[in-house]
Write an enzyme that holds these catalytic residues in place. Sequence first.
Site, PDB file in Angstrom:
ATOM      1  N   GLU A  75       0.729  -1.226   0.128  1.00 13.65           N
ATOM      2  CA  GLU A  75      -0.025  -0.083  -0.034  1.00 13.65           C
ATOM      3  C   GLU A  75       0.977   1.059   0.101  1.00 13.65           C
ATOM      4  OE1 GLU A  75      -2.820   0.375   3.207  1.00 13.65           O
ATOM      5  OE2 GLU A  75      -3.627   2.021   2.250  1.00 13.65           O
TER       6      GLU A  75
ATOM      7  N   ALA B 193       1.896  -0.207  10.913  1.00 15.07           N
ATOM      8  CA  ALA B 193       1.476  -1.646  10.562  1.00 15.07           C
ATOM      9  C   ALA B 193       0.608  -1.618   9.175  1.00 15.07           C
ATOM     10  CB  ALA B 193       0.900  -1.993  11.670  1.00 15.07           C
ATOM     11  N   MET B 194       0.366  -2.706   8.764  1.00 11.56           N
ATOM     12  CA  MET B 194      -0.294  -2.918   7.282  1.00 11.56           C
ATOM     13  C   MET B 194      -0.969  -4.201   7.586  1.00 11.56           C
ATOM     14  SD  MET B 194      -0.933  -1.628   4.544  1.00 11.56           S
ATOM     15  CE  MET B 194      -1.983  -2.654   3.284  1.00 11.56           C
TER      16      MET B 194
ATOM     17  N   ASN C 157      -2.397  -6.443   5.413  1.00 12.42           N
ATOM     18  CA  ASN C 157      -2.415  -7.255   4.276  1.00 12.42           C
ATOM     19  C   ASN C 157      -3.336  -8.632   4.632  1.00 12.42           C
ATOM     20  OD1 ASN C 157       0.002  -5.903   3.100  1.00 12.42           O
ATOM     21  ND2 ASN C 157       0.974  -6.798   5.198  1.00 12.42           N
TER      22      ASN C 157
ATOM     23  N   GLU D   5      -5.538  -3.013  12.485  1.00 12.90           N
ATOM     24  CA  GLU D   5      -5.125  -3.770  11.325  1.00 12.90           C
ATOM     25  C   GLU D   5      -6.062  -4.939  11.154  1.00 12.90           C
ATOM     26  OE1 GLU D   5      -3.306  -2.181   9.450  1.00 12.90           O
ATOM     27  OE2 GLU D   5      -2.387  -0.735  11.123  1.00 12.90           O
TER      28      GLU D   5
HETATM   29  N1  BES Z   1      -3.225   0.705   5.968  1.00  9.79           N
HETATM   30  C1  BES Z   1      -2.355   1.472   6.591  1.00  9.79           C
HETATM   31  C2  BES Z   1      -1.101   1.301   6.725  1.00  9.79           C
HETATM   32  C3  BES Z   1      -0.309   2.130   5.618  1.00  9.79           C
HETATM   33  C4  BES Z   1      -0.252   3.655   5.762  1.00  9.79           C
HETATM   34  C5  BES Z   1       0.175   1.630   4.374  1.00  9.79           C
HETATM   35  C6  BES Z   1       0.230   4.313   4.698  1.00  9.79           C
HETATM   36  C7  BES Z   1       0.796   2.592   3.261  1.00  9.79           C
HETATM   37  C8  BES Z   1       0.706   4.135   3.486  1.00  9.79           C
HETATM   38  C9  BES Z   1      -2.500   1.004   8.142  1.00  9.79           C
HETATM   39  O1  BES Z   1      -3.860   0.253   8.240  1.00  9.79           O
HETATM   40  C10 BES Z   1      -2.629   1.995   9.139  1.00  9.79           C
HETATM   41  O2  BES Z   1      -3.512   2.622   9.026  1.00  9.79           O
HETATM   42  N2  BES Z   1      -1.899   2.083  10.033  1.00  9.79           N
HETATM   43  C11 BES Z   1      -1.395   3.058  10.962  1.00  9.79           C
HETATM   44  C12 BES Z   1      -1.814   2.694  12.281  1.00  9.79           C
HETATM   45  C13 BES Z   1      -3.136   2.918  12.893  1.00  9.79           C
HETATM   46  C14 BES Z   1      -3.428   2.435  14.174  1.00  9.79           C
HETATM   47  C15 BES Z   1      -3.659   4.308  12.553  1.00  9.79           C
HETATM   48  C16 BES Z   1       0.045   3.597  10.830  1.00  9.79           C
HETATM   49  O3  BES Z   1       0.655   2.722  10.275  1.00  9.79           O
HETATM   50  O4  BES Z   1       0.430   4.599  11.387  1.00  9.79           O
HETATM   51 ZN    ZN Z   2      -5.584   1.714   8.893  1.00  9.76          ZN
END
Ligand code: BES
Ligand code: ZN
Length: 853
Positions: free
Chosen positions: A125, A258-259, A261, A294
Amino acid sequence: MKDASPTAPQKIYLSDYQVPNYLIDEVHLTFQLAPEATRVRSRITFRPNPDATSADFFLYGEQLTLISAQIDGAPVTPTHVNGGLTCDVPSAPFVWEAEVEISPATNTALEGLYMSNGMYCTQCEAEGFRKITYYPDRPDVMAVFTVRIESDLPVLLSNGNPVTSGDGFAEWHDPWPKPAYLFALVGGDLIAHPDRFTTKSGKDVELNIYVRPGDEGKCAFGMEALKKSMTWDEEVYGREYDLDIFNIVAVDDFNMGAMENKGLNIFNSSCVLASPETSTDMNFERIEAIIAHEYFHNWTGNRITCRDWFQLCLKEGLTVYRDAQFTADMRSEPVKRIEDVIALRARQFREDNGPLAHPVRPDSFVEINNFYTATVYEKGAELIGMLKTLVGDADYYKALDLYFDRHDGDAATIEDWLQVFEDVTGRDLSQFKRWYEQAGTPRLSVDEAFADGTYTLTFSQSTPATPGQDHKDPRVIPIAVGLLGADGNEVVPTTVLEMTEATQSFAFDGLSAKPVPSILRGFSAPVILERDSDNAERAFLLAHDTDPFNKWEAGRALARAGLVEMVLNNAAPDGDYLDAVLQVLRNDDLDPAFRALTLALPSQDDLAQTLVDLGHTPDPTAIYQALETLKMAMATHMQDVLPRIYAQYQVNEAYQPDAEQSGARSLANAALALISRTDGGAAAQAQYDSADNMTQQLAALGCLIMAGKGDAATAEFYDQWKEDRLVIDKWFALQISHAAPERAAEVAADLTQHVDFTMKNPNRFRATLGALAMSPAGFHRADGAGYALLADWLIQLDPLNPQTTARMCSAFETWKRYDSDRQALIAAQLDRILATPDLSRDTTEMVSRIRAS
Ligand code: BES
Ligand code: ZN
C-alpha cells in the site's frame, strides 16, 4: 488548470476516474528469492471489462527488469512507457505471463519487496506492488492470488491459507479477491508465537506472531490483543474472521506503524513487540490499538475496499473509529476520548490550519503516500462519530450491516457509504457530505440569552479559506449540550442540537434561573469552539460538569487562558487555576488517569496556535518559559499533596499494562515530574534505581534530565539497553525532547554521530530528527540551527527513503505562524531542499505545498 507542464509532477484528479479496461480473475506468482536478484514470475488471467471505454492495455511497473513476457503462451515485446508498459492484447480473455528481476537488498525505500535484517518482506500500500511485477496496480482491480515462494529460509509466508510446503518452497492461496495493495510476502529465519481462536460460528483459526529470534518473549501481549479484537468485532459489528490462519510479522525497518495485508499483517516491530521491562504503558495501549486497527481492516478495507485512493478515508477513517471504540471498551471511554482530542488538535487542526490543509476526501494529489494524513485518518474518524451521533446507535449499526451486505467484495466509494445511511434512516446526507469535501476546521461561536425561563444559545459557524478552497458552505454540526444549575446539578441532560445553518438558535424552556452551559460535550464535532467564557465559569465546569470530556476541557481552557496571560503580559501563574487543579488532584473519587490528564498542560504547539488565533506572533522561547514557570508554580502550590499522591498511587502488584494500573502510574509520574522540580531529582533518582518496568524507568530518566541530573542515568540506561533497538529509540528521543531548548539541536546533532544512529531505520531517524521537530522551542531556535539540521538530514534521507522524508517535512507546516526572521530562515531551508537534484516526487510535493503558502 489541469494540464501540468512537462517537468511538473503529474497531478491525479478524482474527477478523472475511469473504470479499469481489464479485469483479472486469477493471479499466480512465483518468487525465487535472492537478495539482489529475486525473480518474480506472474501468470495473470485478464478479461476485457464490459464497462470500459477503452481497450488500451497498460500495466504499472517501476524499478523492474523485464526478462520475458508472453500472451497466451506466445512471446510478446511490450512497449515501455513512463511508469509501466503497454502491449497489444486480444479482445477476448487472455493469459499474461511475465518474468521480472528485482533487488530487495538494495531497496531502501521500504516499498515493494525489501530486506530488513536478512528477512524478506513487502509493503505494497498504496502503490508498491508495481515494484514487484507489472500489474494493474489500482484498488478496483481485485483478484484471487496463488503464490509460490522458493527459498531456503525456514519461514515463507503469503496471504490466505497455506497450500503445500516442502524443502525450499511454500505455496499459499487466498480465496478472497483482493487488490494488489493487500498482497504480502515474508521470508526469514523467524520464530512463531502460536495460538488459536475459535470464531463464533465454530471455525478454528490458527494465529501466529512471527518475530526474529530473541524477540519471542515480547509477543504475548500482542496475541492477547489480537484475540480480544477478534472477539470484539464479532460482538459489536457481527464480523467473523474468514481464513484458516491469521499471521502477524514484526519487521524492524518499516515506514509506517503496520499494514493490514490479507491474512498476513506486517507490523513495525515498535507496534507489536511488548514487554513490561522494555515498553511503556503508552506503548502497550498503542500496540493493542494498532493490532485491533489492522485486524478490523479485514472487513473495513479488505472485504470492502476502496474504489480509488481518493476514497482512502472510507477504510482508514472508519477503521480508526472502530479501533477507538475498541480501546474505549477495553479501557476507559473518557480517557480515550480526551487522548484522541488532544491528538486531533495537535495533528489534524494544525494540518487543517496550514498549507497542507485538504478535504477528508481530497480531489487531487501528486503522490498518494502524502495523503495518509491526520485529516484522512483522524478527521475521517470524527466524521463517522458525528454520523453515529446524528442517526443514533441503532441506525448506525443497521447501516453498517447494510454496508457489509451490500458491498462485501466491492471496491466502494464515500457515496456508497453515505447511501447506506440514507437508505436506513431516510435522511438526506447531502449537507453532511460537505464534511468530506471541504477542508478547514469550522469555528463555532456562541451567544447566550436568558429571559422568562427560556435560555437561548445562538451559534454561528464559519470556516476559514484553505488552499484552493475559498468559499465554504455551512455544515451540519451535532452540538451536544447539557445545562448545569448554579448549585452544580445538571438541569438539562445531554441533548444533541443539530445545527444546519450558518447561524442558528436553540431554546431551552422552563428554567428557573440562568444555567451554565456545557457545550460540545464529548467533543461532538471537530470544530473550534469560540466562547467568551470567564475563568469562574471554567472553574465551575471543571468542578461540576458531569461530562468527563468537558470537565477536562474546562481545566484545559483555564490553563490556556492563564498561560496566554503569562506569555503576553508577563502575568504571574493564575492562582485560581492552581487552586482548581489542586482540587482535582486531591479528589480520590476521580479516575487517576483523568487526574493525570488534567494536570498535564497544553503543549507548546497548542499555545503557539492559540496565540495566532488571538492575533499574536508566537515566541517559542516565551511559550516554553511560561510553561516552565507554571510547572514550577504548580510544584510549589501543591507541595503538600504531591508526595501523598506519589506514594498513594505506587502500584505494588505485579505489572499489568491495563487501564487501572497505567492510570495509577500516570498520576504518580505526573506527581513525580512536579516533585522533581523542587527536590533536586532525589525522588526521580530513587525511582530510577528501583524501577522494574520501562514506564517507571523512562519517566524517572526524563525527570532526571529535566532536573539537570541525568548524565549518569543516561549513560547507565544505554549500557543496560544497548542491545534492544526499540529501547534505544526511546533513549535517542528522550535526550532530545527533554534537553534545554537552546541545546536540543546540538544534542540531536551529536546523536546523529552516535554509532547507533542510522538513516536506514525509520524508527531511529524519527527518534532523532523527529524528536527535534516535535520540540518547538528547540526546533525554532532563533538562529535557525534546528531548521538547518533537519533540512540537512531530510536532504540526505530523500534518495534512500522518500516516503519517510516527505512525511517529516510537515515539521515546517506551521512556518507562517512565526516572526519574519524565522520565516526567512525556514524559507531558505525549504528552498534548499527544493533545489536538491533529483529530489523525490514525494518530498517535492510536500515542500512545494508548504512553501507556496
Ligand atoms: N493501511 C495503513 C498502513 C499504510 C499507511 C500503508 C500508509 C501504506 C501507506 C494501516 O492500516 C494504518 O493505518 N496504520 C497506521 C496505524 C493505525 C493504528 C492508524 C500507521 O501505520 O500509522
Ligand atoms: Zn489503517
